[in-house]
Design a protein around this motif. Structure first.
Motif, PDB file in Angstrom:
ATOM      1  N   ASP A 138       0.809  -1.219   0.000  1.00  0.00           N
ATOM      2  CA  ASP A 138       0.000   0.000   0.000  1.00  0.00           C
ATOM      3  C   ASP A 138       0.842   1.269   0.000  1.00  0.00           C
ATOM      4  O   ASP A 138       0.330   2.368  -0.262  1.00  0.00           O
ATOM      5  N   ALA A 139       2.124   1.144   0.335  1.00  0.00           N
ATOM      6  CA  ALA A 139       3.036   2.281   0.401  1.00  0.00           C
ATOM      7  C   ALA A 139       4.454   1.728   0.406  1.00  0.00           C
ATOM      8  O   ALA A 139       4.668   0.506   0.432  1.00  0.00           O
ATOM      9  N   VAL A 140       5.425   2.641   0.384  1.00  0.00           N
ATOM     10  CA  VAL A 140       6.833   2.252   0.477  1.00  0.00           C
ATOM     11  C   VAL A 140       7.538   3.185   1.461  1.00  0.00           C
ATOM     12  O   VAL A 140       7.034   4.247   1.819  1.00  0.00           O
ATOM     13  N   GLU A 141       8.720   2.758   1.880  1.00  0.00           N
ATOM     14  CA  GLU A 141       9.615   3.572   2.690  1.00  0.00           C
ATOM     15  C   GLU A 141      11.025   3.111   2.362  1.00  0.00           C
ATOM     16  O   GLU A 141      11.208   2.082   1.709  1.00  0.00           O
ATOM     17  N   CYS A 142      12.027   3.866   2.759  1.00  0.00           N
ATOM     18  CA  CYS A 142      13.388   3.473   2.390  1.00  0.00           C
ATOM     19  C   CYS A 142      14.364   3.922   3.463  1.00  0.00           C
ATOM     20  O   CYS A 142      13.990   4.557   4.453  1.00  0.00           O
ATOM     21  N   HIS A 143      15.628   3.593   3.266  1.00  0.00           N
ATOM     22  CA  HIS A 143      16.671   3.989   4.204  1.00  0.00           C
ATOM     23  C   HIS A 143      17.375   5.255   3.719  1.00  0.00           C
ATOM     24  O   HIS A 143      17.104   6.345   4.163  1.00  0.00           O
ATOM     25  N   TRP A 144      18.288   5.094   2.760  1.00  0.00           N
ATOM     26  CA  TRP A 144      19.105   6.227   2.304  1.00  0.00           C
ATOM     27  C   TRP A 144      19.009   6.325   0.781  1.00  0.00           C
ATOM     28  O   TRP A 144      19.771   5.679   0.058  1.00  0.00           O
ATOM     29  N   PRO A 145      18.097   7.145   0.275  1.00  0.00           N
ATOM     30  CA  PRO A 145      17.821   7.183  -1.165  1.00  0.00           C
ATOM     31  C   PRO A 145      18.712   8.144  -1.945  1.00  0.00           C
ATOM     32  O   PRO A 145      18.499   8.344  -3.141  1.00  0.00           O
ATOM     33  N   TYR A 146      19.725   8.719  -1.316  1.00  0.00           N
ATOM     34  CA  TYR A 146      20.374   9.909  -1.851  1.00  0.00           C
ATOM     35  C   TYR A 146      21.193   9.675  -3.116  1.00  0.00           C
ATOM     36  O   TYR A 146      21.522  10.637  -3.816  1.00  0.00           O
ATOM     37  N   ASP A 147      21.532   8.423  -3.413  1.00  0.00           N
ATOM     38  CA  ASP A 147      22.253   8.143  -4.654  1.00  0.00           C
ATOM     39  C   ASP A 147      21.323   8.158  -5.867  1.00  0.00           C
ATOM     40  O   ASP A 147      21.796   8.118  -7.000  1.00  0.00           O
ATOM     41  N   THR A 148      20.033   8.189  -5.632  1.00  0.00           N
ATOM     42  CA  THR A 148      19.041   8.239  -6.714  1.00  0.00           C
ATOM     43  C   THR A 148      18.439   9.635  -6.775  1.00  0.00           C
ATOM     44  O   THR A 148      17.949  10.128  -5.750  1.00  0.00           O
TER      45      THR A 148
END
Length: 253
Positions: free
Chosen positions: A29-39
Motif C-alpha cells: 500500500d506504500a513504500v519507505e526506504c533507508h538512504w535514497p540519496y544516490d538516486t
C-alpha cells in the motif's frame, strides 16, 4: 491492515524506482526506504507517481559508514555535519511529499551526547515543522547495534517529552522493542500517542513475520483495535528472493 514495503531491505537487487514498482506489483500500500540519496529525487518521484504509492519515510545519512558510523545526531563535535544531514533529508523528503524522516542518533554515550542529541533534535523538529514533516527517533537493540545511543522506548519517550515538539515522534519497531523490552501489546497501547510509525520483522532472525517468537496475527489485530490506520512498515531481511517471502502479505492482512 495496510503495509508499507521497506526498500532498504526488500528488492535491494534493483534500482530504487524499480523496487517501488515491484512493491506495487506485490500489493503493498506504500513504500519507505533507508538512504535514497544516490538516486535523483525526480526519478523516485516519477516512480511514486506512476504507481500511486506514497513514500512514507526515509532516513538521514549515517556519517562515515565505512568507519562504522550509524548516525550523527548524538555525536559531540559533529553538530555541523549532523545538521547538514538533517537539512538534506528534509529537502529530499519534501520533494517527494514524504511525511516522516528518521534521524539516527549514532554510537555515543554520556551526558554530553544526550545534550547534543536533544539540541540537534530541537533543530530538526523546528526545521521540519513548516514542511509538515514528522521527525522520528528509533531505539535500536543492543545485539544488532551495540553502543547505539538510543536503545529503549523509555529513553526515547523521555527525550520526546523534554523537547515537547508535536512533530517529534517514536518509530516503534516491533523487532527492536521485542528484543529489548518485550510486552509489545501493552507497549503499543501505552505509547500510541507518541508513535509516528510502526515497523516489524520476525524475532530473533529479522525475517518475514510468518515465523519466530512474535505472533504477528495477534499484534496486527491489536494495532487495528487501537485505531492505527497508517500502513505498517515491513522492514525485514528476506531470506532469498523477496517475492518468495511474501506469503504473509495476504494471510496477515
Amino acid at each position: 491492515m495496510q503495509f508499507s514495503a521497506n526498500l532498504g531491505f526488500l528488492w535491494t537487487d534493483r534500482p530504487l524506482p524499480d523496487a517501488i514498482r515491484a512493491a506495487k506489483a506485490a500489493g503493498f500500500d506504500a513504500v519507505e526506504c533507508h538512504w535514497p540519496y544516490d538516486t535523483p529525487a525526480e526519478e523516485v518521484l516519477a516512480a511514486l507517481n506512476e504507481t500511486g504509492l506514497r513514500m512514507l519515510g526515509l532516513n538521514g545519512r549515517r556519517g562515515n559508514v565505512v568507519g562504522g558510523e550509524n548516525g550523527l545526531t548524538a555525536l559531540v563535535g559533529r553538530e555541523e555535519e549532523a545538521r547538514a544531514a538533517i537539512d538534506e533529508a528534509l529537502a529530499y523528503a519534501n520533494h517527494l511529499g514524504t511525511p516522516n524522516v528518521h534521524i539516527m542518533a549514532g554510537f555515543a554515550k554520556g551526558d554530553a551526547a544526550r545534550r547534543t542529541y536533544v539540541e540537534n533534535l530541537r533543530y530538526a523538529s523546528s526545521e521540519a515543522a513548516p514542511l509538515g514533516i514528522t521527525i522520528l527517533i528509533e531505539p535500536l537493540n543492543k545485539y544488532d547495534a551495540p553502543g547505539y545511543f538510543l536503545s529503549t522506548t523509555g529513553q526515547a519517550l523521555a527525550i520526546i517529552e523534554e523537547i515537547g515538539a508535536p512533530n517529534l515522534k517514536l518509530m516503534f519497531d516491533c523487532y527492536h522493542v521485542q528484543l529489548m523490552e518485550g510486552d509489545l501489546s501493552h507497549k503499543l497501547a501505552d505509547l500510541l500517542p507518541h508513535i509516528g510509525h510502526i515497523q516489524f520483522a520476525s524475532v530473533p532472525d529479522r525475517g518475514a513475520p510468518d515465523h519466530g517468537e512474535v505472533n504477528y496475527a495477534h499484534i496486527f489485530k491489536r494495532i487495528g483495535e487501537l485505531g492505527w490506520q497508517t500502513p505498517l512498515g515491513a522492514e525485514y531481511k528476506p531470506m532469498g528472493d523477496t517475492d518468495a517471502t511474501l506469503g504473509w502479505l495476504e494471510t496477515l492482512r
